[in-house]
Write a protein that holds these residues in place. Structure first.
Motif, PDB file in Angstrom:
ATOM      1  N   GLN A  27       0.824  -1.212   0.000  1.00  0.00           N
ATOM      2  CA  GLN A  27       0.000   0.000   0.000  1.00  0.00           C
ATOM      3  C   GLN A  27       0.854   1.256   0.000  1.00  0.00           C
ATOM      4  O   GLN A  27       0.693   2.131  -0.853  1.00  0.00           O
ATOM      5  N   VAL A  28       1.771   1.367   0.947  1.00  0.00           N
ATOM      6  CA  VAL A  28       2.632   2.542   1.012  1.00  0.00           C
ATOM      7  C   VAL A  28       3.717   2.463  -0.045  1.00  0.00           C
ATOM      8  O   VAL A  28       4.034   3.452  -0.722  1.00  0.00           O
ATOM      9  N   LEU A  29       4.289   1.282  -0.237  1.00  0.00           N
ATOM     10  CA  LEU A  29       5.349   1.124  -1.233  1.00  0.00           C
ATOM     11  C   LEU A  29       4.856   1.471  -2.628  1.00  0.00           C
ATOM     12  O   LEU A  29       5.620   1.982  -3.452  1.00  0.00           O
ATOM     13  N   GLY A  30       3.578   1.190  -2.907  1.00  0.00           N
ATOM     14  CA  GLY A  30       3.044   1.506  -4.236  1.00  0.00           C
ATOM     15  C   GLY A  30       3.148   2.976  -4.556  1.00  0.00           C
ATOM     16  O   GLY A  30       3.474   3.352  -5.688  1.00  0.00           O
ATOM     17  N   ALA A  34       5.473   4.366  -7.540  1.00  0.00           N
ATOM     18  CA  ALA A  34       4.837   5.141  -8.610  1.00  0.00           C
ATOM     19  C   ALA A  34       5.523   6.484  -8.789  1.00  0.00           C
ATOM     20  O   ALA A  34       5.681   6.977  -9.916  1.00  0.00           O
ATOM     21  N   ASP A  35       5.921   7.101  -7.698  1.00  0.00           N
ATOM     22  CA  ASP A  35       6.618   8.379  -7.780  1.00  0.00           C
ATOM     23  C   ASP A  35       7.985   8.212  -8.425  1.00  0.00           C
ATOM     24  O   ASP A  35       8.455   9.085  -9.148  1.00  0.00           O
ATOM     25  N   ARG A  36       8.627   7.080  -8.161  1.00  0.00           N
ATOM     26  CA  ARG A  36       9.987   6.874  -8.646  1.00  0.00           C
ATOM     27  C   ARG A  36      10.026   6.325 -10.068  1.00  0.00           C
ATOM     28  O   ARG A  36      10.847   6.753 -10.878  1.00  0.00           O
ATOM     29  N   ARG A 178       8.813  15.687  -8.863  1.00  0.00           N
ATOM     30  CA  ARG A 178      10.193  15.407  -8.517  1.00  0.00           C
ATOM     31  C   ARG A 178      10.226  14.144  -7.662  1.00  0.00           C
ATOM     32  O   ARG A 178       9.447  14.014  -6.720  1.00  0.00           O
ATOM     33  N   PRO A 179      11.112  13.202  -7.965  1.00  0.00           N
ATOM     34  CA  PRO A 179      11.173  11.979  -7.180  1.00  0.00           C
ATOM     35  C   PRO A 179      11.505  12.286  -5.727  1.00  0.00           C
ATOM     36  O   PRO A 179      12.315  13.159  -5.427  1.00  0.00           O
TER      37      PRO A 179
END
Length: 261
Positions: A27-30, A34-36, A178-179
């Motif tokens: 959940q959080v890793l997604g 996605a940002d990266r 921005r990542p």
């Protein structure tokens, strides 16, 4: 499936809950992924992963309960990235002033698909047996992935089919992407919207659920668990939504300047 393999209610509950073992992990890793790596890639990979796990579910069930639990958990791992990735895509593709409407349309489509799938499944099971549901929906997901990866882009700047006029319209009110080098937990937890989501999902509840708890106890059935136990995924879900959208101040939402953490 439960009838064929003779499961009792405890086994059924274990099988159903195993999906959330994997769902909780991503959940959080997604949102971070996605940002990266881009929401399009993460969403596509998630759909491919859970579609493959769906198609393999009947084979896993035939192999035994541990294999089935692993397949269900793997399905949850893939589906856990879906909402964070969708929210990241919307934050890149939809102007701020249109974002609420876009979110409503996207989530309405998700529920419409659930209604269609639940309505079609009994007919498919009656015609071809319960394993066919997993094979058909798994195959549809893989086909969707192929189409998606040939058409989708993480942002307007990465889409060759996006015209310059459309790109300028979208980016004019967007917060600069921005990542994230680190997760700004303090800033996230200082946002009232985050606590509103946590409160609504974690400790809130509908009148229907409260009535069910009351009726269950009166009828001698085990009462419905308190919502604080019924929704263990609400906090990571809420945080994943926060990570998926750029943190905005009133100024940055209108000028397009990135907000500071």
């Amino acid at each position: 499936m439960a009838t064929q393999y003779g499961w009792d209610t405890q086994t059924i509950g274990l099988v159903q809950s195993s999906f959330f073992w994997g769902y909780l992990l991503t959940q959080v890793l997604g949102g971070v992924w996605a940002d990266r790596y881009g929401g399009a890639r993460v969403l596509g990979a998630g759909v491919l992963w859970w579609s493959a796990a769906t198609a393999l579910t009947p084979l896993a069930a035939a192999a035994g309960l541990p294999a089935l639990l692993a397949a269900r958990a793997a399905m949850g791992v893939g589906e856990g990235v879906a909402m964070p990735a969708m929210n990241t895509l919307l934050s890149r593709w939809v102007p701020v002033q249109e974002r609420s409407r876009a979110l409503a349309l996207v989530y309405s489509g998700m529920y419409a698909g659930s209604v269609a799938g639940l309505g079609a499944s009994p007919h498919i099971i009656h015609a071809a047996g319960w394993p066919s549901v997993f094979f058909i929906f798994g195959a549809l997901g893989i086909v969707w992935y192929l189409v998606w990866m040939s058409r989708a882009a993480a942002s307007p700047g990465e889409d060759p089919r996006c015209s310059e006029e459309e790109r300028l319209y979208i980016t004019a009110s967007a917060v600069a992407a921005r990542p994230a080098s680190s997760i700004p937990w303090k800033t996230i937890l200082s946002k009232p919207a985050v606590w509103a989501l946590i409160g609504e999902k974690h400790v809130g509840g509908s009148e229907r659920e409260r009535r069910e708890e009351s009726v269950g106890g009166a009828a001698g059935r085990p009462p419905v668990r308190p919502l604080i136990l019924s929704h263990p995924l609400s906090i990571p879900f809420s945080l994943s939504l926060s990570l998926s959208f750029p943190l905005q101040s009133p100024t940055s939402a209108t000028t397009g300047a990135p907000s500071s953490y």
